[in-house]
Design a protein around this motif. Structure first.
Motif, PDB file in Angstrom:
ATOM      1  N   LEU A 138       0.796  -1.225   0.000  1.00 42.70           N
ATOM      2  CA  LEU A 138       0.000   0.000   0.000  1.00 42.70           C
ATOM      3  C   LEU A 138       0.834   1.284   0.000  1.00 42.70           C
ATOM      4  O   LEU A 138       0.533   2.211  -0.777  1.00 42.70           O
ATOM      5  CB  LEU A 138      -0.971  -0.010   1.180  1.00 42.70           C
ATOM      6  CG  LEU A 138      -2.011   1.112   1.212  1.00 42.70           C
ATOM      7  CD1 LEU A 138      -2.864   1.120  -0.058  1.00 42.70           C
ATOM      8  CD2 LEU A 138      -2.907   0.979   2.458  1.00 42.70           C
ATOM      9  N   PRO A 139       1.879   1.410   0.828  1.00 39.70           N
ATOM     10  CA  PRO A 139       2.677   2.646   0.780  1.00 39.70           C
ATOM     11  C   PRO A 139       3.280   2.908  -0.597  1.00 39.70           C
ATOM     12  O   PRO A 139       3.338   4.062  -1.047  1.00 39.70           O
ATOM     13  CB  PRO A 139       3.762   2.397   1.833  1.00 39.70           C
ATOM     14  CG  PRO A 139       3.150   1.420   2.781  1.00 39.70           C
ATOM     15  CD  PRO A 139       2.326   0.516   1.918  1.00 39.70           C
ATOM     16  N   GLU A 140       3.703   1.858  -1.282  1.00 40.68           N
ATOM     17  CA  GLU A 140       4.278   2.019  -2.615  1.00 40.68           C
ATOM     18  C   GLU A 140       3.209   2.477  -3.611  1.00 40.68           C
ATOM     19  O   GLU A 140       3.462   3.326  -4.468  1.00 40.68           O
ATOM     20  CB  GLU A 140       4.907   0.715  -3.078  1.00 40.68           C
ATOM     21  CG  GLU A 140       5.576   0.818  -4.437  1.00 40.68           C
ATOM     22  CD  GLU A 140       6.236  -0.483  -4.869  1.00 40.68           C
ATOM     23  OE1 GLU A 140       6.579  -0.593  -6.061  1.00 40.68           O
ATOM     24  OE2 GLU A 140       6.398  -1.380  -4.016  1.00 40.68           O
ATOM     25  N   THR A 141       1.999   1.913  -3.476  1.00 45.92           N
ATOM     26  CA  THR A 141       0.907   2.317  -4.356  1.00 45.92           C
ATOM     27  C   THR A 141       0.587   3.795  -4.166  1.00 45.92           C
ATOM     28  O   THR A 141       0.408   4.539  -5.137  1.00 45.92           O
ATOM     29  CB  THR A 141      -0.350   1.470  -4.074  1.00 45.92           C
ATOM     30  OG1 THR A 141      -0.048   0.098  -4.320  1.00 45.92           O
ATOM     31  CG2 THR A 141      -1.512   1.899  -4.958  1.00 45.92           C
ATOM     32  N   VAL A 142       0.522   4.216  -2.915  1.00 42.46           N
ATOM     33  CA  VAL A 142       0.234   5.622  -2.624  1.00 42.46           C
ATOM     34  C   VAL A 142       1.362   6.518  -3.139  1.00 42.46           C
ATOM     35  O   VAL A 142       1.110   7.588  -3.710  1.00 42.46           O
ATOM     36  CB  VAL A 142       0.006   5.828  -1.113  1.00 42.46           C
ATOM     37  CG1 VAL A 142      -0.064   7.317  -0.774  1.00 42.46           C
ATOM     38  CG2 VAL A 142      -1.276   5.128  -0.681  1.00 42.46           C
ATOM     39  N   ALA A 143       2.587   6.096  -2.980  1.00 43.59           N
ATOM     40  CA  ALA A 143       3.723   6.883  -3.462  1.00 43.59           C
ATOM     41  C   ALA A 143       3.687   7.026  -4.985  1.00 43.59           C
ATOM     42  O   ALA A 143       4.129   8.044  -5.531  1.00 43.59           O
ATOM     43  CB  ALA A 143       5.034   6.237  -3.033  1.00 43.59           C
ATOM     44  N   THR A 144       3.140   6.032  -5.662  1.00 42.74           N
ATOM     45  CA  THR A 144       3.053   6.071  -7.125  1.00 42.74           C
ATOM     46  C   THR A 144       1.897   6.930  -7.606  1.00 42.74           C
ATOM     47  O   THR A 144       2.046   7.743  -8.521  1.00 42.74           O
ATOM     48  CB  THR A 144       2.894   4.641  -7.681  1.00 42.74           C
ATOM     49  OG1 THR A 144       4.030   3.859  -7.300  1.00 42.74           O
ATOM     50  CG2 THR A 144       2.761   4.658  -9.201  1.00 42.74           C
ATOM     51  N   TYR A 145       0.736   6.757  -6.972  1.00 41.69           N
ATOM     52  CA  TYR A 145      -0.479   7.415  -7.459  1.00 41.69           C
ATOM     53  C   TYR A 145      -0.744   8.765  -6.785  1.00 41.69           C
ATOM     54  O   TYR A 145      -1.447   9.609  -7.351  1.00 41.69           O
ATOM     55  CB  TYR A 145      -1.690   6.494  -7.256  1.00 41.69           C
ATOM     56  CG  TYR A 145      -1.728   5.335  -8.211  1.00 41.69           C
ATOM     57  CD1 TYR A 145      -2.496   5.383  -9.374  1.00 41.69           C
ATOM     58  CD2 TYR A 145      -0.998   4.178  -7.956  1.00 41.69           C
ATOM     59  CE1 TYR A 145      -2.525   4.316 -10.253  1.00 41.69           C
ATOM     60  CE2 TYR A 145      -1.017   3.102  -8.832  1.00 41.69           C
ATOM     61  CZ  TYR A 145      -1.782   3.176  -9.984  1.00 41.69           C
ATOM     62  OH  TYR A 145      -1.803   2.128 -10.860  1.00 41.69           O
ATOM     63  N   ALA A 146      -0.231   8.957  -5.591  1.00 42.42           N
ATOM     64  CA  ALA A 146      -0.449  10.219  -4.867  1.00 42.42           C
ATOM     65  C   ALA A 146       0.824  10.609  -4.128  1.00 42.42           C
ATOM     66  O   ALA A 146       0.848  10.647  -2.891  1.00 42.42           O
ATOM     67  CB  ALA A 146      -1.617  10.087  -3.900  1.00 42.42           C
ATOM     68  N   PRO A 147       1.890  10.885  -4.843  1.00 37.77           N
ATOM     69  CA  PRO A 147       3.197  11.122  -4.198  1.00 37.77           C
ATOM     70  C   PRO A 147       3.212  12.267  -3.205  1.00 37.77           C
ATOM     71  O   PRO A 147       3.943  12.207  -2.209  1.00 37.77           O
ATOM     72  CB  PRO A 147       4.123  11.403  -5.390  1.00 37.77           C
ATOM     73  CG  PRO A 147       3.221  11.809  -6.509  1.00 37.77           C
ATOM     74  CD  PRO A 147       1.963  11.034  -6.305  1.00 37.77           C
ATOM     75  N   ASP A 148       2.383  13.286  -3.436  1.00 33.94           N
ATOM     76  CA  ASP A 148       2.382  14.427  -2.529  1.00 33.94           C
ATOM     77  C   ASP A 148       1.552  14.186  -1.278  1.00 33.94           C
ATOM     78  O   ASP A 148       1.465  15.056  -0.406  1.00 33.94           O
ATOM     79  CB  ASP A 148       1.887  15.691  -3.244  1.00 33.94           C
ATOM     80  CG  ASP A 148       0.490  15.529  -3.810  1.00 33.94           C
ATOM     81  OD1 ASP A 148       0.094  14.377  -4.086  1.00 33.94           O
ATOM     82  OD2 ASP A 148      -0.207  16.552  -3.970  1.00 33.94           O
TER      83      ASP A 148
END
Length: 289
Positions: A94-104
């Motif tokens: 999940l953290p990687e997905t968020v970093a990819t789709y919503a980096p800010d």
């Protein structure tokens, strides 16, 4: 280029059908009915859920079972999120997905790998709102556990099987009023906040879903313990066709004592459990104490 159907706020991309399937394939995830895994693949449904949840910017949202992160991304657009996930593969990805789709917005996410039915503590800041697509098979016990364990959760919105949604918000006297209705009413006022069709999920469930919104309220009787009230509720609904005098006879010690308790609580001994509101159950528990 991000199309309108998948775009959230600036810097955020919500998951569409292809994204969900790609993420599942990357994790070698095959959704199972046993675990109630049905992933939302429609960005507009995510937006609708987030709007209906009425989240404030300073809220900390507790999400149960984020799975691949469809709802998580929508929630991060408006507030910080603490996500509780039992599946290790999902929790780690999940953290990687968020970093990819919503980096800010990656710094707004906290992931706790745990069983929501057993979680007793969460990292600070404590959650103020619960928003979740709850697995069908454990939705009611998870909701009640979170409300019991985390009093800082003052409101929320959960998506559950439509039949369960109707039971949760049912009023005394209705055909579907029962244990879930009465126990949720101990913690909160609630109402149906919408219908979600089965076509927005992958894989598609066989039933539609309902949105249930709730707002915490003070306990009906502050001097009566919740466990005592819930014991009365369980006994009253154990055999729905029985009068309360009969249903509570074992709990009270005898039918005669049950009748005395009921009359002292201002309840007709010939009534049935489905006719009583949570305040009346609380008064019975008080008389039994």
């Amino acid at each position: 280029m991000i199309d309108d159907a998948s775009a959230g706020s600036a810097g955020t991309r919500l998951l569409g059908p292809a994204d969900v399937r790609q993420l599942a394939a990357a994790l070698d995830v095959h959704p199972t009915k046993q675990r109630g895994q049905n992933f939302v693949i429609d960005a507009n449904t995510i937006r609708r859920i987030v709007r209906a949840a009425a989240i404030e910017p300073d809220d900390v949202v507790l999400e149960i079972g984020p799975g691949l992160g469809s709802l998580t991304l929508g929630l991060l657009d408006v507030a910080a999120v603490t996500a509780v996930e039992i599946e290790s593969a999902f929790a780690q990805a999940l953290p990687e997905t968020v970093a990819t789709y919503a980096p800010d917005r990656a710094d707004r996410l906290t992931v706790v790998e745990a069983d929501a039915m057993r979680v007793e503590e969460l990292p600070d800041p404590q959650p103020t709102s619960l928003v979740a697509n709850l697995p069908y098979n454990v939705s009611v016990p998870v909701l009640l556990h979170i409300l019991e364990r985390f009093p800082t959760v003052v409101r929320g919105l959960v998506m559950v099987q439509l039949e369960v949604a109707d039971r949760l918000v049912a009023a005394p006297g209705s055909k579907v009023y029962g244990v879930p209705s009465a126990k949720l009413a101990w913690y909160a006022t609630s109402h149906r906040a919408g219908l979600v069709g089965r076509t927005v999920f992958w894989p598609q469930p066989r039933v539609d879903s309902g949105l249930v919104a709730f707002t915490r309220r003070p306990a009906p009787l502050a001097k009566v313990e919740r466990k005592a009230v819930f014991t009365v509720i369980d006994a009253a609904f154990a055999q729905r066709r029985k009068t309360l005098r009969a249903a509570l006879s074992t709990l009270a010690g005898s039918g005669v004592r049950a009748e005395e308790v009921l009359r002292a609580a201002g309840v007709d001994p010939s009534a049935r459990g489905e006719q009583l509101n949570v305040e009346e159950f609380a008064r019975i528990a008080e008389e039994l104490a």
